[in-house]
Design a protein around this motif. Structure first.
Motif, PDB file in Angstrom:
ATOM      1  N   LEU A 262      -8.783   3.318   0.681  1.00  0.00           N
ATOM      2  CA  LEU A 262      -7.445   3.576   1.222  1.00  0.00           C
ATOM      3  C   LEU A 262      -6.953   2.380   2.027  1.00  0.00           C
ATOM      4  N   TYR A 263      -7.815   1.831   2.882  1.00  0.00           N
ATOM      5  CA  TYR A 263      -7.438   0.637   3.650  1.00  0.00           C
ATOM      6  C   TYR A 263      -7.045  -0.499   2.708  1.00  0.00           C
ATOM      7  N   LEU A 264      -7.860  -0.714   1.659  1.00  0.00           N
ATOM      8  CA  LEU A 264      -7.578  -1.792   0.709  1.00  0.00           C
ATOM      9  C   LEU A 264      -6.249  -1.560  -0.001  1.00  0.00           C
ATOM     10  N   LEU A 265      -6.012  -0.332  -0.453  1.00  0.00           N
ATOM     11  CA  LEU A 265      -4.760  -0.043  -1.151  1.00  0.00           C
ATOM     12  C   LEU A 265      -3.556  -0.236  -0.244  1.00  0.00           C
ATOM     13  N   LEU A 266      -3.676   0.159   1.020  1.00  0.00           N
ATOM     14  CA  LEU A 266      -2.575  -0.051   1.962  1.00  0.00           C
ATOM     15  C   LEU A 266      -2.304  -1.531   2.168  1.00  0.00           C
ATOM     16  N   ILE A 267      -3.360  -2.345   2.213  1.00  0.00           N
ATOM     17  CA  ILE A 267      -3.175  -3.798   2.321  1.00  0.00           C
ATOM     18  C   ILE A 267      -2.434  -4.324   1.095  1.00  0.00           C
TER      19      ILE A 267
END
Length: 642
Positions: A262-267
């Motif tokens: 999720l963190y990666l996708l938000l980035i």
């Protein structure tokens, strides 16, 4: 609104990062939590002051259309019908809750749920293209799509969440667990500190955090970022909703890996509009949170952050820096895996490429054939969408030049996937050996998202211009695809696919309680993952045994009294009992390893060959008991001479 949500997210990311650091070097007791808060608040105050110095506007004016729908007129009609359909879906899910051991939520959720879900999706599309519904409705739809497992499974879905919940409860009690891992710390610190500050039960936070955050943040940030590239807001909204045609299994359950995804996708999303200080700090904070939560997603997050930083700078050797970052990205994670297992299992390119020939199912009803036509070919469909987006990117490469960074990241991590696929992972049980390579494949596909968005936007733009006689049937078809995506995003048990893994049920809970009451001396249990999860749920990390002698070259160490992890010696003993001979000799070996005086063999009715296994095991057991109507058998073995 963008400004306030982004500040809250920055604060949360910093709390996760500093909490993880404090936990690793000290503990997360009351003093560790307080120290984490002090560091977070101090850093946040500095960042907020720095952001406020920015002259460019920080907010794009909300999270929806310029004229948000009210409960009147045409907008009200769409709102009312949509909300009626979606709340009916939620009602069905809550009515379908079960504590039984099931393979798939679709075993207990009635078929008319899918009809209502498809209708709600179609209404949402129509309302968006009529400029009547906004991003809030997409978030509600995404929340429903992501939360089916956490609603239907009363005791919990999956195996890993039970391990993490037991670990979190132990950290909450003692301040730490020993040994402290170098990963998972971001999720652990975030949940522990949130629990201490709010009083929300750890079990709730551990269950809901990923589905809730994903449903709230992904549509919101997509909506904001895409306005930089496209002007038509209703087409942007339709594109955001269209992304649900991609399976979303990584957001239906809370694990450190999924939180890091999720963190990666938000980035990836926020970087599309990384021109403000706010978004740059947001990307940095998300990168820190991803790195400390799960490096397999954290390192790719760092890759993109570095590529963005270089892109904004005027450097003489920019291409050389890009090349170095790409090489590092392609090799770093495989090198880490190789250091853990230096055995190489070279495979042909045909074996490791994640694509296959087009498969056309025809053995079942039209509905199942349609679903599995989509499911069997989903990777090819994703690649076709990405290729279509890449063609659009190439044609407008000057306008979309920034997207070249995503293409570079995709190439790097797809290469990383291909390399990792050749590492044997011999220390893992057979069915877990592809897990790490598959995670890298997922990450590489995430980097293709901007190109998939380009393709979907162009499709929705053309669709919006069509007459109703063409538009409505096509929207109906897309709604069917999204409904099919929902179905395949969860475990399934039908004639085309059997996910096999049963959930932990109430009988598993009864079994571990019975054993605890029945045992007279120190004991071990040989059981499947679901029973082990039940033991964790009831008793946490209650007991370990120090092994008095090495086991198959593994050396001395500590063994949990239930088979956790599945790569450990007790689970191998369990497999010997169910697949070889369910006899005393195996149980004695397990007791010799641990020094336990009693052992229990637990066999569930759904296990293949259940009746034969029970009959054979009874011949040498010292006693047995039954749960339910023969749903579970528990066989007791006492150590000879004890």
């Amino acid at each position: 609104m963008n400004y306030q949500i982004s500040l809250i997210l920055i604060f949360t990311n910093l709390l996760s990062f500093f909490g993880g650091i404090i936990y690793y070097f000290y503990a997360l007791n009351i003093y560790g939590a307080a120290t984490s808060l002090v560091l977070t608040v101090s850093s946040f105050v500095f960042i907020k002051k720095f952001i406020k110095q920015e002259k460019c506007p920080l907010d794009k004016g909300g999270a929806g259309n310029s004229k948000p729908p009210l409960l009147k007129g045409a907008g009200g009609i769409y709102s009312i019908f949509y909300l009626l359909a979606i709340f009916s879906c939620f009602f069905i899910l809550f009515s379908s809750q079960t504590a039984k051991s099931i393979i798939s939520p679709w075993q207990v959720v009635p078929a008319h749920f899918f009809i209502l879900y498809g209708i709600a999706t179609l209404i949402l599309f129509l309302g968006i293209l009529k400029n009547r519904l906004n991003i809030s409705f997409i978030s509600i739809h995404t929340l429903l799509s992501f939360s089916i497992a956490i609603i239907v499974y009363k005791l919990g879905y999956g195996f890993d969440p039970f391990i993490h919940e037991a670990t979190l409860k132990l950290i909450d009690k003692n301040g730490f667990v020993d040994p402290k891992p170098l990963y998972y710390l971001g999720q652990y610190s975030l949940i522990i500190i949130a629990h201490k500050l709010s009083g929300i039960p750890i079990a709730w936070l551990n269950k809901f955090i990923v589905p809730l955050l994903a449903a709230g943040l992904i549509p919101f940030y997509l909506w904001n970022a895409l306005q930089k590239y496209f002007k038509d807001k209703k087409i942007i909204l339709a594109t955001v909703l269209s992304l649900l045609i991609l399976p979303f299994s990584i957001f239906i359950i809370t694990t450190p890996q999924n939180l890091a995804y999720l963190y990666l996708l938000l980035i990836i999303i926020i970087a599309l509009d990384a021109v403000t200080r706010l978004n740059k700090f947001l990307i940095c904070s998300l990168t820190l949170a991803a790195m400390i939560t799960q490096p397999i997603a954290g390192i790719p997050a760092l890759t993109l952050a570095l590529l963005i930083a270089i892109y904004d700078k005027k450097l003489k050797f920019k291409k050389a820096y890009y090349a170095l970052i790409s090489i590092f990205s392609a090799l770093s994670i495989p090198a880490l895996f190789y250091s853990l297992d230096s055995k190489i299992d070279l495979r042909s390119l045909k074996e490791i490429l994640p694509f296959s020939d087009i498969s056309i199912p025809f053995q079942e009803s039209f509905i199942y054939n349609f679903i599995y036509l989509y499911a069997f070919n989903i990777r090819s469909i994703i690649m076709l969408l990405a290729i279509a987006g890449l063609i659009i990117f190439y044609k407008k490469r000057t306008e979309y030049k920034f997207l070249s960074l995503y293409l570079l990241a995709f190439i790097s991590y797809f290469a990383s996937y291909l390399i990792t696929k050749n590492i044997s992972f011999s220390y893992l049980i057979d069915y877990e050996r592809n897990a790490f390579a598959d995670r890298l494949l997922t990450i590489s596909i995430l980097f293709l998202l901007p190109f998939i968005i380009l393709a979907l936007y162009k499709f929705n733009e053309r669709l919006s211009a069509k007459e109703s006689a063409i538009k409505i049937p096509l929207l109906f078809f897309i709604s069917l695809l999204i409904t099919a995506s929902l179905y395949i995003s969860y475990p399934r048990f039908d004639k085309y696919h059997n996910s096999k893994g049963f959930s932990t049920g109430e009988n598993d809970i009864k079994a571990v309680r019975l054993i605890e009451d029945w045992a007279e001396k120190d004991y071990i249990v040989l059981a499947n993952q679901q029973v082990s999860a039940a033991a964790l749920h009831e008793f946490g990390f209650n007991h370990y045994y120090k092994t008095p002698s090495p086991y198959q070259g593994e050396g001395r160490g500590e063994v949990f009294y239930y088979p956790i992890p599945t790569s450990g010696p007790l689970y191998q003993f369990y497999l010997d009992m169910v697949y070889k001979k369910p006899g005393r000799e195996t149980m004695e070996k397990a007791m010799d390893l641990t020094g336990a005086q009693e052992s229990y063999f637990v066999i569930n009715k759904y296990w293949r060959g259940y009746s034969k296994i029970v009959d054979e095991a009874k011949l040498e057991a010292d006693g047995w008991r039954m749960i339910g109507d023969g749903d579970i058998y528990i066989l007791r073995y006492k150590k000879r001479g004890a």
